[in-house]
Design a protein around this motif. Sequence first.
Motif, PDB file in Angstrom:
ATOM      1  N   TRP A 155      -2.535   6.312 -17.139  1.00  0.00           N
ATOM      2  CA  TRP A 155      -1.296   5.653 -16.734  1.00  0.00           C
ATOM      3  C   TRP A 155      -0.464   6.541 -15.823  1.00  0.00           C
ATOM      4  CZ3 TRP A 155      -0.303   0.773 -16.710  1.00  0.00           C
ATOM      5  CH2 TRP A 155      -0.911  -0.077 -17.633  1.00  0.00           C
ATOM      6  N   TRP A 156      -0.547   7.857 -16.037  1.00  0.00           N
ATOM      7  CA  TRP A 156       0.198   8.760 -15.164  1.00  0.00           C
ATOM      8  C   TRP A 156      -0.322   8.684 -13.726  1.00  0.00           C
ATOM      9  CZ3 TRP A 156       4.655  10.563 -16.545  1.00  0.00           C
ATOM     10  CH2 TRP A 156       4.949  10.762 -17.891  1.00  0.00           C
ATOM     11  N   GLY A 157      -1.644   8.614 -13.587  1.00  0.00           N
ATOM     12  CA  GLY A 157      -2.205   8.476 -12.254  1.00  0.00           C
ATOM     13  C   GLY A 157      -1.877   7.136 -11.632  1.00  0.00           C
ATOM     14  N   ALA A 158      -1.927   6.074 -12.461  1.00  0.00           N
ATOM     15  CA  ALA A 158      -1.614   4.742 -11.944  1.00  0.00           C
ATOM     16  C   ALA A 158      -0.152   4.615 -11.570  1.00  0.00           C
ATOM     17  CB  ALA A 158      -1.992   3.689 -12.973  1.00  0.00           C
ATOM     18  N   ALA A 159       0.735   5.301 -12.297  1.00  0.00           N
ATOM     19  CA  ALA A 159       2.165   5.190 -12.019  1.00  0.00           C
ATOM     20  C   ALA A 159       2.535   5.755 -10.655  1.00  0.00           C
ATOM     21  CB  ALA A 159       2.946   5.915 -13.108  1.00  0.00           C
ATOM     22  N   ALA A 160       1.735   6.691 -10.151  1.00  0.00           N
ATOM     23  CA  ALA A 160       2.046   7.279  -8.839  1.00  0.00           C
ATOM     24  C   ALA A 160       1.524   6.430  -7.679  1.00  0.00           C
ATOM     25  CB  ALA A 160       1.446   8.687  -8.759  1.00  0.00           C
ATOM     26  N   MET A 161       0.664   5.444  -7.970  1.00  0.00           N
ATOM     27  CA  MET A 161       0.071   4.647  -6.905  1.00  0.00           C
ATOM     28  C   MET A 161       1.091   3.842  -6.092  1.00  0.00           C
ATOM     29  SD  MET A 161      -3.162   4.947  -6.276  1.00  0.00           S
ATOM     30  CE  MET A 161      -2.888   6.707  -6.433  1.00  0.00           C
ATOM     31  N   PRO A 162       2.151   3.260  -6.718  1.00  0.00           N
ATOM     32  CA  PRO A 162       3.155   2.577  -5.875  1.00  0.00           C
ATOM     33  C   PRO A 162       3.791   3.492  -4.836  1.00  0.00           C
ATOM     34  CG  PRO A 162       3.380   1.881  -8.146  1.00  0.00           C
ATOM     35  CD  PRO A 162       2.386   3.007  -8.151  1.00  0.00           C
ATOM     36  N   LEU A 163       3.974   4.786  -5.203  1.00  0.00           N
ATOM     37  CA  LEU A 163       4.500   5.727  -4.206  1.00  0.00           C
ATOM     38  C   LEU A 163       3.514   5.915  -3.056  1.00  0.00           C
ATOM     39  CD1 LEU A 163       6.008   8.449  -6.581  1.00  0.00           C
ATOM     40  CD2 LEU A 163       7.193   6.575  -5.395  1.00  0.00           C
ATOM     41  N   VAL A 164       2.213   5.951  -3.396  1.00  0.00           N
ATOM     42  CA  VAL A 164       1.197   6.047  -2.348  1.00  0.00           C
ATOM     43  C   VAL A 164       1.216   4.788  -1.486  1.00  0.00           C
ATOM     44  CG1 VAL A 164      -1.280   6.226  -1.910  1.00  0.00           C
ATOM     45  CG2 VAL A 164      -0.236   7.574  -3.744  1.00  0.00           C
ATOM     46  N   GLY A 165       1.417   3.629  -2.138  1.00  0.00           N
ATOM     47  CA  GLY A 165       1.496   2.375  -1.384  1.00  0.00           C
ATOM     48  C   GLY A 165       2.675   2.359  -0.428  1.00  0.00           C
ATOM     49  N   VAL A 166       3.808   2.885  -0.881  1.00  0.00           N
ATOM     50  CA  VAL A 166       4.976   2.971   0.007  1.00  0.00           C
ATOM     51  C   VAL A 166       4.678   3.888   1.193  1.00  0.00           C
ATOM     52  CG1 VAL A 166       7.359   3.765   0.157  1.00  0.00           C
ATOM     53  CG2 VAL A 166       6.628   2.422  -1.815  1.00  0.00           C
ATOM     54  N   ALA A 167       3.971   4.993   0.930  1.00  0.00           N
ATOM     55  CA  ALA A 167       3.617   5.910   2.026  1.00  0.00           C
ATOM     56  C   ALA A 167       2.687   5.214   3.024  1.00  0.00           C
ATOM     57  CB  ALA A 167       2.951   7.157   1.457  1.00  0.00           C
ATOM     58  N   TYR A 168       1.703   4.463   2.472  1.00  0.00           N
ATOM     59  CA  TYR A 168       0.821   3.699   3.361  1.00  0.00           C
ATOM     60  C   TYR A 168       1.630   2.692   4.191  1.00  0.00           C
ATOM     61  CZ  TYR A 168      -3.714   5.208   1.462  1.00  0.00           C
ATOM     62  OH  TYR A 168      -4.826   5.920   1.122  1.00  0.00           O
ATOM     63  N   ALA A 169       2.557   1.991   3.553  1.00  0.00           N
ATOM     64  CA  ALA A 169       3.348   0.974   4.254  1.00  0.00           C
ATOM     65  C   ALA A 169       4.217   1.615   5.332  1.00  0.00           C
ATOM     66  CB  ALA A 169       4.212   0.206   3.256  1.00  0.00           C
ATOM     67  N   ALA A 170       4.829   2.752   5.008  1.00  0.00           N
ATOM     68  CA  ALA A 170       5.667   3.438   6.002  1.00  0.00           C
ATOM     69  C   ALA A 170       4.822   3.898   7.188  1.00  0.00           C
ATOM     70  CB  ALA A 170       6.370   4.624   5.351  1.00  0.00           C
ATOM     71  N   LEU A 171       3.624   4.435   6.866  1.00  0.00           N
ATOM     72  CA  LEU A 171       2.735   4.882   7.946  1.00  0.00           C
ATOM     73  C   LEU A 171       2.293   3.693   8.806  1.00  0.00           C
ATOM     74  CD1 LEU A 171       1.248   7.281   9.196  1.00  0.00           C
ATOM     75  CD2 LEU A 171      -0.645   6.848   7.613  1.00  0.00           C
ATOM     76  N   ALA A 172       2.005   2.543   8.169  1.00  0.00           N
ATOM     77  CA  ALA A 172       1.598   1.351   8.914  1.00  0.00           C
ATOM     78  C   ALA A 172       2.725   0.846   9.803  1.00  0.00           C
ATOM     79  CB  ALA A 172       1.145   0.256   7.953  1.00  0.00           C
ATOM     80  N   LEU A 173       3.967   0.817   9.254  1.00  0.00           N
ATOM     81  CA  LEU A 173       5.107   0.351  10.046  1.00  0.00           C
ATOM     82  C   LEU A 173       5.372   1.243  11.250  1.00  0.00           C
ATOM     83  CD1 LEU A 173       7.598  -0.680   7.214  1.00  0.00           C
ATOM     84  CD2 LEU A 173       6.433  -2.195   8.836  1.00  0.00           C
ATOM     85  N   TRP A 174       5.087   2.540  11.129  1.00  0.00           N
ATOM     86  CA  TRP A 174       5.327   3.458  12.240  1.00  0.00           C
ATOM     87  C   TRP A 174       4.151   3.514  13.203  1.00  0.00           C
ATOM     88  CZ3 TRP A 174       2.639   8.211  12.968  1.00  0.00           C
ATOM     89  CH2 TRP A 174       3.099   8.961  14.058  1.00  0.00           C
ATOM     90  N   LEU A 175       2.916   3.551  12.644  1.00  0.00           N
ATOM     91  CA  LEU A 175       1.751   3.812  13.476  1.00  0.00           C
ATOM     92  C   LEU A 175       1.224   2.565  14.187  1.00  0.00           C
ATOM     93  CD1 LEU A 175      -0.198   6.038  14.336  1.00  0.00           C
ATOM     94  CD2 LEU A 175      -1.623   5.491  12.352  1.00  0.00           C
ATOM     95  N   THR A 176       1.317   1.402  13.546  1.00  0.00           N
ATOM     96  CA  THR A 176       0.731   0.195  14.149  1.00  0.00           C
ATOM     97  C   THR A 176       1.354  -0.145  15.504  1.00  0.00           C
ATOM     98  OG1 THR A 176       0.123  -0.674  11.978  1.00  0.00           O
ATOM     99  CG2 THR A 176       0.272  -2.255  13.797  1.00  0.00           C
ATOM    100  N   PRO A 177       2.690  -0.247  15.617  1.00  0.00           N
ATOM    101  CA  PRO A 177       3.252  -0.513  16.955  1.00  0.00           C
ATOM    102  C   PRO A 177       2.926   0.575  17.965  1.00  0.00           C
ATOM    103  CG  PRO A 177       4.894  -0.917  15.245  1.00  0.00           C
ATOM    104  CD  PRO A 177       3.749  -0.213  14.587  1.00  0.00           C
TER     105      PRO A 177
END
Length: 434
Positions: free
Chosen positions: A175-197
């Motif tokens: 559960w500790w590893g799974a709990a950090a995954m939303p933070l990784v998802g936010v990092a992916y989303a931020a990278l996508a919002l910046w890098l895609t355009p």
Amino acid sequence: MVGLAIPTATLGCGMLGCMVRTGRLRSWWHALRYLAAEGVAGMASMALLVAGLVLMIFLLFGPGLLLAPRAVRLLRWWTGLARRRAGWFSGEVLPERYPPIPAAPTFEDLRRLATAASTRRDAGWLAAHALIAPVAGLLAVALPAGAVNSLLIPAYWQLMPADEPVTNIYPVTSWWGAAAMPLVGVAYAALALWLTPLMARGVCGLAVRLLAPTRESRLVERVSALTASRAAALDAHAAELRRIERDLHDGAQNRLVGVVMMLGIAERSLRTNPEQALPQLLRAQDAAADALAGLRTIVHDIYPPILDELGLEGAVSALAGRCAVPCVLDVGGLRRAPVALESAAYFVVAEGLTNVVKHGGAGGVTVRLCTAHRDSGEVLRIAITDDGHGGAVERAGGGLSGIRRRAEAFEGTMELASPEGGPTTLKVELPCGS
């Protein structure tokens, strides 16, 4: 009043921030769709690049040049689609300028076509697109997919087998590893919002830089076009001189030789039998009149005086009236053009009608002339359509090749469509100048 002003300002700022975020999401979605399309197109570019490299091997041996027109047409079509995609993304229209592909190219035409600046530019874009676009498209799709997956991992990681745990940046086994995954998802989303355009602008900029004609490329293409038109003008001039020489030798010269012989016979008759001299002088006079008519025809064919008297419209009307096949003439929208251009257009129509009468087997012919506008300036358009049996083929030294030489001498184009069974349509465009 003061108490109401603060909430109003706050509300306005909130609405403005919402609009800005909505605009950014729309821009990001626009870039994502563009990169996804470019990623798929990049795979096709990779296949075309491999086929082009194979074709280059055959080009080294000569026979591969025969495939050059089809390969260049395919490359131009593919880059035309890329221009439209880039225009859709950037909102700007990318102009497309190419030298024409001859219908019956010579070996020199094929070599020039394969090594033209526009062909090299398109080939360079194809190579860069094949290497960059698939990677950019994969990243553009993978980053938001990774963000969604990371956000969902806490909901399904326990359903995975113990020996095959969910693996993202690291294996999720608690559960500790799974709990950090939303933070990784936010990092992916931020990278996508910046890098895609950013990637979309880069891929689009690559297309604009390589596919939009630059000033240098336009100058190179202009020099190439002028070189080709100069060669065509010299060929047309040489062919015209040969035709005049042939007409003089086979026509007026032979008639004049006959006149000299008849006068010589009449001279001897005057000395021996004066009564026979008068009929011989009359025959010599008739032969001289025929020779004079032939000379007038040759002079008329060099530059018809009717062009000066009535202009192109009147001169073409006279051609249509003398045509042995019923002719419908349409000169709506025709304006005056330079003298040399009107002369070339006159001979194009004359040669076209001659071909219809001699070879077309037509019951009727339509001739249309008009002045049209293009990006490069005005053009004189000529279209000759007959209802004959079709099957017309351009042959070296024939009337159609002569028409092509005249058109190319003015940097114009000629198109021939003549399927078996007809109809036959001949289209010629002559630039009038800017």
